[in-house]
Design an enzyme around this catalytic site. Structure first.
Site, PDB file in Angstrom:
ATOM      1  N   GLY A  35       0.858  -1.187   0.000  1.00 12.51           N
ATOM      2  CA  GLY A  35       0.000   0.000   0.000  1.00 12.51           C
ATOM      3  C   GLY A  35       0.889   1.230   0.000  1.00 12.51           C
ATOM      4  N   ASP A  39      -3.064   6.480   1.048  1.00  8.79           N
ATOM      5  CA  ASP A  39      -3.246   7.711   1.821  1.00  8.79           C
ATOM      6  C   ASP A  39      -2.466   7.666   3.134  1.00  8.79           C
ATOM      7  OD1 ASP A  39      -4.816  10.157   2.560  1.00  8.79           O
ATOM      8  OD2 ASP A  39      -5.539   8.799   4.119  1.00  8.79           O
ATOM      9  N   ASP A 108       1.146  -7.161  -7.213  1.00 12.59           N
ATOM     10  CA  ASP A 108      -0.247  -7.518  -6.949  1.00 12.59           C
ATOM     11  C   ASP A 108      -0.228  -8.543  -5.817  1.00 12.59           C
ATOM     12  OD1 ASP A 108      -2.752  -8.624  -6.812  1.00 12.59           O
ATOM     13  OD2 ASP A 108      -3.105  -8.480  -8.971  1.00 12.59           O
ATOM     14  N   ASP A 201      -2.463   0.381  16.803  1.00 10.84           N
ATOM     15  CA  ASP A 201      -3.567   1.178  17.332  1.00 10.84           C
ATOM     16  C   ASP A 201      -2.925   2.525  17.639  1.00 10.84           C
ATOM     17  OD1 ASP A 201      -5.342   2.549  18.985  1.00 10.84           O
ATOM     18  OD2 ASP A 201      -6.269   0.693  19.662  1.00 10.84           O
ATOM     19  N   HIS A 202      -3.166   3.505  16.778  1.00  7.18           N
ATOM     20  CA  HIS A 202      -2.353   4.735  16.899  1.00  7.18           C
ATOM     21  C   HIS A 202      -2.628   5.480  18.204  1.00  7.18           C
ATOM     22  CE1 HIS A 202      -5.954   6.495  15.105  1.00  7.18           C
ATOM     23  NE2 HIS A 202      -5.560   7.637  15.611  1.00  7.18           N
ATOM     24  N   ASP A 259     -15.325   1.320  15.166  1.00  6.29           N
ATOM     25  CA  ASP A 259     -14.233   2.188  14.722  1.00  6.29           C
ATOM     26  C   ASP A 259     -13.460   2.810  15.887  1.00  6.29           C
ATOM     27  OD1 ASP A 259     -12.879   3.487  12.500  1.00  6.29           O
ATOM     28  OD2 ASP A 259     -13.783   5.358  13.199  1.00  6.29           O
ATOM     29  N   HIS A 264      -9.540   1.599  20.239  1.00  6.81           N
ATOM     30  CA  HIS A 264      -8.886   2.683  20.988  1.00  6.81           C
ATOM     31  C   HIS A 264      -9.412   2.808  22.426  1.00  6.81           C
ATOM     32  CE1 HIS A 264      -7.686   3.551  16.986  1.00  6.81           C
ATOM     33  NE2 HIS A 264      -8.775   4.186  16.638  1.00  6.81           N
ATOM     34  N   LYS A 360     -19.026  11.227  16.408  1.00  6.37           N
ATOM     35  CA  LYS A 360     -18.693  12.245  15.399  1.00  6.37           C
ATOM     36  C   LYS A 360     -19.664  13.404  15.516  1.00  6.37           C
ATOM     37  CE  LYS A 360     -16.601   9.277  11.904  1.00  6.37           C
ATOM     38  NZ  LYS A 360     -15.225   9.750  12.126  1.00  6.37           N
ATOM     39  N   LYS A 365     -13.661  18.799  19.571  1.00  7.33           N
ATOM     40  CA  LYS A 365     -12.754  17.657  19.411  1.00  7.33           C
ATOM     41  C   LYS A 365     -11.963  17.515  20.706  1.00  7.33           C
ATOM     42  CE  LYS A 365      -8.588  16.152  17.010  1.00  7.33           C
ATOM     43  NZ  LYS A 365      -8.842  14.722  17.187  1.00  7.33           N
TER      44      LYS A 365
HETATM   45  P1  NAD Z   1      -5.670   3.477   0.376  1.00  5.30           P
HETATM   46  O1  NAD Z   1      -6.866   2.935  -0.343  1.00  5.30           O
HETATM   47  O2  NAD Z   1      -5.342   4.917   0.228  1.00  5.30           O
HETATM   48  O3  NAD Z   1      -4.380   2.648  -0.040  1.00  5.30           O
HETATM   49  C1  NAD Z   1      -4.421   1.261  -0.266  1.00  5.30           C
HETATM   50  C2  NAD Z   1      -3.229   0.839  -1.109  1.00  5.30           C
HETATM   51  O4  NAD Z   1      -3.374  -0.541  -1.474  1.00  5.30           O
HETATM   52  C3  NAD Z   1      -3.033   1.619  -2.402  1.00  5.30           C
HETATM   53  O5  NAD Z   1      -1.643   1.904  -2.511  1.00  5.30           O
HETATM   54  C4  NAD Z   1      -3.478   0.625  -3.483  1.00  5.30           C
HETATM   55  O6  NAD Z   1      -2.828   0.872  -4.708  1.00  5.30           O
HETATM   56  C5  NAD Z   1      -3.055  -0.687  -2.881  1.00  5.30           C
HETATM   57  N1  NAD Z   1      -3.741  -1.884  -3.429  1.00  5.30           N
HETATM   58  C6  NAD Z   1      -5.076  -2.099  -3.530  1.00  5.30           C
HETATM   59  N2  NAD Z   1      -5.297  -3.330  -4.078  1.00  5.30           N
HETATM   60  C7  NAD Z   1      -4.080  -3.911  -4.294  1.00  5.30           C
HETATM   61  C8  NAD Z   1      -3.639  -5.179  -4.797  1.00  5.30           C
HETATM   62  N3  NAD Z   1      -4.491  -6.146  -5.207  1.00  5.30           N
HETATM   63  N4  NAD Z   1      -2.310  -5.427  -4.843  1.00  5.30           N
HETATM   64  C9  NAD Z   1      -1.433  -4.500  -4.452  1.00  5.30           C
HETATM   65  N5  NAD Z   1      -1.778  -3.282  -3.955  1.00  5.30           N
HETATM   66  C10 NAD Z   1      -3.096  -2.981  -3.883  1.00  5.30           C
HETATM   67  O7  NAD Z   1      -5.869   3.073   1.915  1.00  5.30           O
HETATM   68  P2  NAD Z   1      -5.313   3.851   3.187  1.00  5.30           P
HETATM   69  O8  NAD Z   1      -6.271   4.921   3.563  1.00  5.30           O
HETATM   70  O9  NAD Z   1      -3.905   4.216   2.977  1.00  5.30           O
HETATM   71  O10 NAD Z   1      -5.455   2.733   4.320  1.00  5.30           O
HETATM   72  C11 NAD Z   1      -4.541   1.654   4.425  1.00  5.30           C
HETATM   73  C12 NAD Z   1      -4.828   0.894   5.710  1.00  5.30           C
HETATM   74  O11 NAD Z   1      -4.638   1.771   6.824  1.00  5.30           O
HETATM   75  C13 NAD Z   1      -6.244   0.348   5.837  1.00  5.30           C
HETATM   76  O12 NAD Z   1      -6.203  -0.850   6.557  1.00  5.30           O
HETATM   77  C14 NAD Z   1      -6.937   1.411   6.685  1.00  5.30           C
HETATM   78  O13 NAD Z   1      -8.036   0.878   7.387  1.00  5.30           O
HETATM   79  C15 NAD Z   1      -5.814   1.820   7.602  1.00  5.30           C
HETATM   80  N6  NAD Z   1      -5.958   3.157   8.167  1.00  5.30           N
HETATM   81  C16 NAD Z   1      -5.908   4.259   7.359  1.00  5.30           C
HETATM   82  C17 NAD Z   1      -6.017   5.519   7.914  1.00  5.30           C
HETATM   83  C18 NAD Z   1      -5.902   6.762   7.080  1.00  5.30           C
HETATM   84  O14 NAD Z   1      -5.869   7.864   7.690  1.00  5.30           O
HETATM   85  N7  NAD Z   1      -5.844   6.665   5.759  1.00  5.30           N
HETATM   86  C19 NAD Z   1      -6.200   5.675   9.305  1.00  5.30           C
HETATM   87  C20 NAD Z   1      -6.248   4.542  10.100  1.00  5.30           C
HETATM   88  C21 NAD Z   1      -6.112   3.289   9.524  1.00  5.30           C
END
Ligand code: NAD
Length: 513
Positions: A35, A39, A108, A201-202, A259, A264, A360, A365
């Site tokens: 990933g 984000d 992949d 768990d941040h 959530d 948390h 929410k 906050k």
């Molecule tokens: P995102 O959708 O932005 O990123 C997911 C990534 O997975 C992308 O880079 C995508 O290209 C890749 N991906 C998807 N399918 C794929 C595949 N088959 N093979 C290879 N790569 C693949 O998600 P995110 O927001 O970054 O969240 C990632 C994790 O972090 C999740 O478990 C989410 O619950 C957790 N999380 C995110 C946040 C946040 O603020 N974004 C906060 C807390 C927890």
């Protein structure tokens, strides 16, 4: 011959200990981040790794392979890294040097050949950066991929076998009930040992959460009264001002209970409720946290009705109702607020309730813990010949965010003529300058992963106990019709959450104080 035997013996010792032992000087590792352009990675993970690098916890002996299906060159990936850390540094040369440790691989997660290729890249990077074969696999992807990544890492030979450690980092959510969490855990533990798995768990990376054990066990004046004899009730509030924003796809299938409460909030509860560990090492702390979580009384359906409250925000403050937010179904019964009363079946807590709430679109906050102490058994001032005065409960407040701090409200004499009492705050609020230096939660957590310290990660028995506690609540809510929306945006939640405390003769300390 003797020399060879000694070397062989040393190698066996290194391999035996490699996957379990905490590392004191965490400077060498290859990260593999699944990933890699997501984000979370761009907003939080790369800045956290950069801060470790800047502060010297990571030296030149590290590399990171970013992975997702995207086709990027190393240069394109490095440009994203430089952009992602731009708010952390003005030093262009340092940013470029840092980014030069980053490599991209289009991957992949379902393709087994891709793992074989990844294994080869990892071997090359181990050599090039002399990482001692230490590998950290961070799965920052949708939860449905957590298990398959772990399985393939093991089966396709990506795990280090030359004496380095292998550590698997898993993002949230960890399941959506006990059954799915167990299934996920079984998948993970078929490839990694429990002590190689770091469940993020941040909230456990936050300053105040990490301070709880010190505030309790480092101060006999506090720990001595940390029980049902002196504490009237404990209140935990994790309130958000924001609504669902652009996360409706995920949030509408999760809700506040899954959530925020299961993970948390219950983690914070476990640090507040646990008994003193024999020493401050992760195995000891986890043992006590689990004991605390397992002694929470699990409610039947009637118990849930009496002790838990759900809510969903309506319009207010000039903003739309949850059901009118983009991506949310107009008839959604999802909870955007959850509150509950936890009762422990153990000698420390007896009938002292822990009230928890999270939601929410609330008025403000804030993340905070308010501990209300019992009043004196006899209020001698009320019986005095002077002015009758009412003593208030002492309240110890631990502020988690946005402010970090501790306050203690105590009774004292008002300086006016005669015997009047009043309450004053003894207060420590972290200055903005000091707060700016506090490491970000993900930075602390990465540091601990490098050290092999699981203190601030959720162990499987803790996660299991939390799901077992929450499951009956979710089950009742899934099978009964709520009367939503039931609180206005910008309020502090549904009235029923106030009534939950009022039934015990209590009230929320914040914001009513
Ligand atoms: P995102 O959708 O932005 O990123 C997911 C990534 O997975 C992308 O880079 C995508 O290209 C890749 N991906 C998807 N399918 C794929 C595949 N088959 N093979 C290879 N790569 C693949 O998600 P995110 O927001 O970054 O969240 C990632 C994790 O972090 C999740 O478990 C989410 O619950 C957790 N999380 C995110 C946040 C946040 O603020 N974004 C906060 C807390 C927890």
């Amino acid at each position: 011959m003797l020399f060879k035997c000694v070397i062989l013996y040393m190698s066996i010792e290194i391999i035996k200990g490699a996957n379990d032992m905490p590392t004191e000087n965490p400077t060498r590792a290859t990260f593999m981040l699944f990933g890699g352009t997501g984000d979370l990675a761009l907003r939080k993970l790369y800045p956290a790794i950069f801060n470790l690098y800047k502060k010297g916890s990571l030296s030149t002996h590290f590399a990171l392979v970013g992975l997702s299906r995207k086709a990027l060159t190393d240069e394109e990936f490095r440009a994203k890294i430089i952009e992602s850390i731009s708010s952390e540094t003005d030093d262009k040369a340092q940013a470029e040097e840092f980014a030069s440790h980053f490599y991209w691989k289009s991957h992949d997660v379902t393709n087994t050949d891709h793992y074989k290729e990844l294994g080869k890249i990892a071997d090359e990077l181990d050599q090039k950066y002399e990482t001692d074969g230490n590998r950290i696999f961070y799965v920052s992807m949708a939860p449905r991929f957590f298990g398959i990544v772990a399985k393939n890492l093991k089966e396709q030979g990506v795990l280090s076998t030359n004496g380095g450690f292998n550590r698997l980092v898993i993002e949230k959510p960890f399941g959506r009930d006990y059954a799915s969490a167990k299934e996920l855990n079984d998948e993970l533990t078929s490839a990694f040992n429990e002590n190689q798995i770091y469940r993020i768990d941040h909230y456990l990376g936050k300053e105040t959460t990490q301070a709880i054990p010190v505030i309790r066990f480092g101060n006999p004046i506090i720990e001595a009264i940390w029980n049902q004899n002196y504490i009237k009730d404990v209140q935990i509030t994790l309130a958000e001002k924001l609504g669902v924003e652009d996360r409706a796809g995920y949030y509408d299938t999760a809700g506040a209970l899954r959530d925020m409460i299961q993970n948390h909030t219950l983690q914070i509860v476990s640090y507040l409720a646990m008994d003193e560990p024999n020493s401050f090492v992760d195995t000891e702390i986890r043992r006590e946290k689990v004991k605390a979580l397992e002694s929470m009384e699990i409610y039947d359906a009637d118990g849930v009705k009496q002790n838990f409250v759900r809510g969903q925000y309506g319009a207010g403050d000039g903003t739309p109702a949850y059901r009118d937010e983009p991506g949310v179904p107009h008839d959604s019964n999802n909870n955007t607020y959850a509150a509950g009363k936890i009762v422990f079946n153990n000698p420390r807590w007896g009938k002292t309730p822990f009230y928890i709430r999270s939601g929410k679109k609330l008025a403000t906050k804030t993340g905070r813990i308010d501990i209300e102490f019992k009043k004196p058994i006899v209020d001698i001032f009320a019986k005095g010949t002077h002015q009758p005065a009412e003593l208030k409960s002492n309240v110890l407040t631990l502020l988690i965010d946005p402010k970090i701090g501790i306050t203690l409200e105590i009774n004292t004499k008002n300086s006016a003529q005669g015997m009047h009492t009043e309450t004053v705050d003894l207060s420590y609020l972290q200055s903005d300058a000091r707060a700016a230096e506090v490491p970000l939660p993900y930075e602390r957590l990465f540091h601990d992963i490098l050290k092999g310290d699981g203190t601030y990660f959720a162990s499987w028995p803790e996660v299991a106990a939390a799901w077992k506690y929450v499951d009956p609540v979710q089950k009742l809510w899934d099978t009964t019709q709520p009367d939503f929306p039931n609180y206005e945006s910008g309020s502090m939640g549904p009235k029923a959450a106030d009534e939950l405390l009022a039934r015990d003769g209590n009230s929320w300390y914040f914001p009513n104080k």
